[in-house]
Scaffold this motif. Structure first.
Motif, mmCIF file in Angstrom:
data_model
loop_
_atom_site.group_PDB
_atom_site.id
_atom_site.type_symbol
_atom_site.label_atom_id
_atom_site.label_comp_id
_atom_site.label_asym_id
_atom_site.label_seq_id
_atom_site.Cartn_x
_atom_site.Cartn_y
_atom_site.Cartn_z
ATOM 1 N N VAL A 1 -3.815 7.853 1.936
ATOM 2 C CA VAL A 1 -2.617 7.018 1.806
ATOM 3 C C VAL A 1 -2.147 7.031 0.352
ATOM 4 C CG1 VAL A 1 -1.653 4.715 2.147
ATOM 5 C CG2 VAL A 1 -3.417 5.552 3.694
ATOM 6 N N ALA B 1 1.715 2.956 0.682
ATOM 7 C CA ALA B 1 1.202 1.586 0.591
ATOM 8 C C ALA B 1 2.364 0.603 0.441
ATOM 9 C CB ALA B 1 0.225 1.451 -0.571
ATOM 10 N N VAL C 1 2.431 0.266 4.522
ATOM 11 C CA VAL C 1 1.283 -0.619 4.709
ATOM 12 C C VAL C 1 1.643 -2.081 4.476
ATOM 13 C CG1 VAL C 1 -1.053 -1.172 3.941
ATOM 14 C CG2 VAL C 1 -0.361 1.226 4.191
ATOM 15 N N TRP C 2 2.210 -2.396 3.320
ATOM 16 C CA TRP C 2 2.495 -3.801 3.014
ATOM 17 C C TRP C 2 3.496 -4.447 3.969
ATOM 18 C CZ3 TRP C 2 -0.671 -6.898 1.047
ATOM 19 C CH2 TRP C 2 -1.588 -6.479 0.083
ATOM 20 N N GLN D 1 -4.916 -4.252 10.734
ATOM 21 C CA GLN D 1 -5.277 -3.177 9.820
ATOM 22 C C GLN D 1 -5.687 -1.922 10.582
ATOM 23 O OE1 GLN D 1 -8.036 -4.308 6.713
ATOM 24 N NE2 GLN D 1 -7.173 -6.356 6.637
ATOM 25 N N ILE E 1 -2.605 -0.072 11.756
ATOM 26 C CA ILE E 1 -1.921 0.581 10.637
ATOM 27 C C ILE E 1 -2.670 1.859 10.285
ATOM 28 C CG2 ILE E 1 -1.234 0.376 8.217
ATOM 29 C CD1 ILE E 1 -1.079 -2.701 8.705
ATOM 30 N N ILE F 1 -7.082 0.744 4.351
ATOM 31 C CA ILE F 1 -6.074 -0.318 4.463
ATOM 32 C C ILE F 1 -6.623 -1.604 3.854
ATOM 33 C CG2 ILE F 1 -4.605 -1.642 6.034
ATOM 34 C CD1 ILE F 1 -3.994 1.434 5.862
ATOM 35 N N LYS G 1 -5.168 -3.802 0.740
ATOM 36 C CA LYS G 1 -4.916 -5.239 0.873
ATOM 37 C C LYS G 1 -5.608 -6.052 -0.218
ATOM 38 C CE LYS G 1 -4.981 -8.944 4.261
ATOM 39 N NZ LYS G 1 -5.315 -9.320 5.636
#
Length: 68
Positions: A13, A18, A22-23, A32, A35, A46, A50
Motif C-alpha cells: 500500500v 493510504a 484506506v482512510w 480493516q 479494506i 491496514i 491506522k
C-alpha cells in the motif's frame, strides 16, 4: 512432482492509497479486513496505517484534502 507453493507477494500500500482509499474507508466504518482484501494486502498493513506506524501523516493529508 512437488507442489509449487510460490505466489506473488501481496500488494504494498502506497502513501497515496493510504490517503485516498484506506482512510476514507476506515472513516466510513469499513472493516480493516475488507479494506485489505480489496487492496490485496495483509490486514496488518491496514492496522499499521491506522496506528500511524506505516505512512505517518496520511491521516492528516486525508483530512486536509477533505477525504474524511
Amino acid at each position: 512432482m512437488p507442489k509449487d507453493f510460490s505466489r506473488a507477494s501481496s500488494h504494498e500500500v502506497t502513501f497515496e492509497e493510504a490517503v485516498t482509499i484506506v482512510w476514507p474507508k476506515l472513516h466510513d466504518g469499513e472493516l480493516q479486513s475488507r479494506i485489505a482484501a480489496g487492496l490485496d494486502c495483509n490486514g496488518g498493513r491496514i492496522s499499521e496505517i491506522k496506528t500511524g506506524k506505516r505512512h505517518p501523516g496520511s491521516y492528516q493529508e486525508a483530512k486536509r484534502g477533505g477525504l474524511i
